[in-house]
Enzyme design. Structure first.
Site: not given
Length: 438
Positions: A232, A249-251, A254, A417
């Protein structure tokens, strides 16, 4: 490959729980596994010699500031690599068959020379021996939420233990010079930042967000759509400018924390947060912003993603995108590959290239690129800080219920990463688009 191993040498990591980590429970066996391991041994030895990587047993002293692979179990190490390539390499780390004093340094060395890791004749046969992404990871409307949940719904408390106070889970932009590089600009690599100086990291994350909002033209009264809410912070900063924000969102995790943060900041009347796939969004917006969400879209849906944004923007509206990218030919060569990252961290993920983004938007939408900033070295520093903070808080991560194998997996992910960005194997871009007025 031959390294001597001692049972009294540096302690090997605890063995994975077979119920939690079934793919790690069994070491490849049989004649084919032995033959593949023999070939893997020759390749690993030659690559380490060529790249000046130390390949040693656990009781051997490792030279400082030199990339190293410390082997605890040579047989398992080679069998896993022989059976499953780089996935096996990562899995052998999870089981403790090998270790390294500096994973990021090792991966940087490997990624810098990725085209020379195996002989050319083997590279030409990669389609035969490299696994393909399972169809169950395809980012359909129904499957995308499961893919996202696999990573982002682990635990809000986990992410809070290594992210900066803004809970930004994307590359920060540190205060460095921007230099011209052809048709775009590049942010000069930042000096190392101490993880204990959290305010500098917070400022770098807010600088990243503010630049995106500036590029999108977000001012008082703007109707803003954010695709990929995170926790957010971008929505909060857009609302503070006087904009009205819709963010999706798809969480579930979250969503819940982002709503709490918006309410606590007093912006409940300006920000709405929904659990919704980007393909199902309707409405009209002056600006669209999306930060490191396109990596979860999948190449078969990139066209639909950009067409949807084009449809949602008013003529003259602006789209600010932050995207992790990879070189175009490498993306074409590896887009169907099943990798360690896809298996353990981001199922269904794929990094686009700048060329792919520009080609799709030019061919299928009215979106035209007006600005691009590359800052991959800033992501390397961001990941270094996340990993350093994560490792400093291991006791608290354990207290959340995460087991030793997860701890190794998460450290390997962050350091892996970091090495990719440090080597230039991957990059990160802020790209600004304006919708043509027709």
């Amino acid at each position: 490959m031959t390294v001597t191993s001692s049972p009294t040498a540096v302690a090997r990591a605890p063995q994975p729980n077979a119920e939690l980590w079934p793919d790690l429970a069994m070491v490849p066996s049989g004649p084919r596994a032995r033959a593949s391991a023999a070939v893997a041994g020759k390749i690993v030895t030659a690559a380490c010699r060529r790249l000046e990587i130390q390949l040693v047993s656990a009781e051997t002293a490792v030279l400082p500031d030199v990339a190293a692979i410390v082997v605890h179990d040579q047989d398992e190490f080679l069998r896993r690599i022989g059976a499953d390539g780089l996935i096996g390499f990562g899995e052998a780390y999870l089981t403790g068959a090998w270790d390294s004093p500096d994973i990021a340094l090792l991966v940087t060395k490997l990624a810098t020379s990725v085209d020379r890791l195996v002989p050319q004749w083997m590279q030409r046969l990669r389609r035969v021996h490299v696994r393909r992404e399972p169809s169950r990871h395809q980012n359909t409307v129904t499957q995308s939420r499961s893919n996202i949940s696999h990573h982002y719904d682990l635990s809000n408390d986990l992410f809070a233990l290594f992210l900066d106070p803004t809970l930004s889970y994307s590359s920060a932009l540190f205060d460095t010079d921007l230099v011209a590089a052809g048709d775009h600009r590049v942010a000069v690599a930042p000096a190392p930042v101490s993880a204990h100086t959290s305010e500098l990291f917070r400022e770098a994350q807010q600088r990243k967000i503010d630049r995106l909002l500036d590029e999108a033209g977000v001012t008082e009264g703007a109707r803003v759509l954010e695709i990929g809410t995170g926790w957010g912070e971008l929505a909060l900063r857009a609302a503070a400018r006087g904009a009205t924000v819709r963010t999706v969102t798809l969480s579930q995790e979250q969503l819940e924390l982002a709503r709490e943060r918006v309410a606590a900041a007093g912006y409940g009347d300006r920000v709405s947060i929904e659990l919704l796939d980007y393909r199902l969004i309707e409405g009209e917006y002056d600006a669209v912003v999306s930060v490191e969400m396109i990596e979860a879209v999948g190449d078969e849906y990139w066209s639909e993603y950009f067409r949807k944004i084009d449809d949602l923007l008013v003529p003259g509206g602006r789209f600010a995108l932050q995207a992790i990218t990879m070189p175009h030919q490498r993306m074409l060569d590896t887009r169907d590959d099943f990798t360690w990252i896809k298996k353990y961290i981001f199922p269904g993920g794929l990094l686009p290239s700048v060329e792919a983004i520009e080609e799709i938007t030019r061919r299928e939408t009215g979106l035209r690129v007006t600005d691009r900033l590359s800052f991959g070295q800033h992501y390397a520093e961001t990941l270094r800080l996340w990993d350093e903070t994560f490792r400093a808080n291991l006791d608290q991560v354990r207290a959340l219920g995460f087991d030793p194998t997860f701890l190794r997996m998460w450290h390997f992910y962050l350091a892996y990463c970091q090495g990719g960005f440090a080597a230039g194997y991957t990059d990160v871009q802020q790209m600004t688009f304006v919708k043509e007025i027709r």
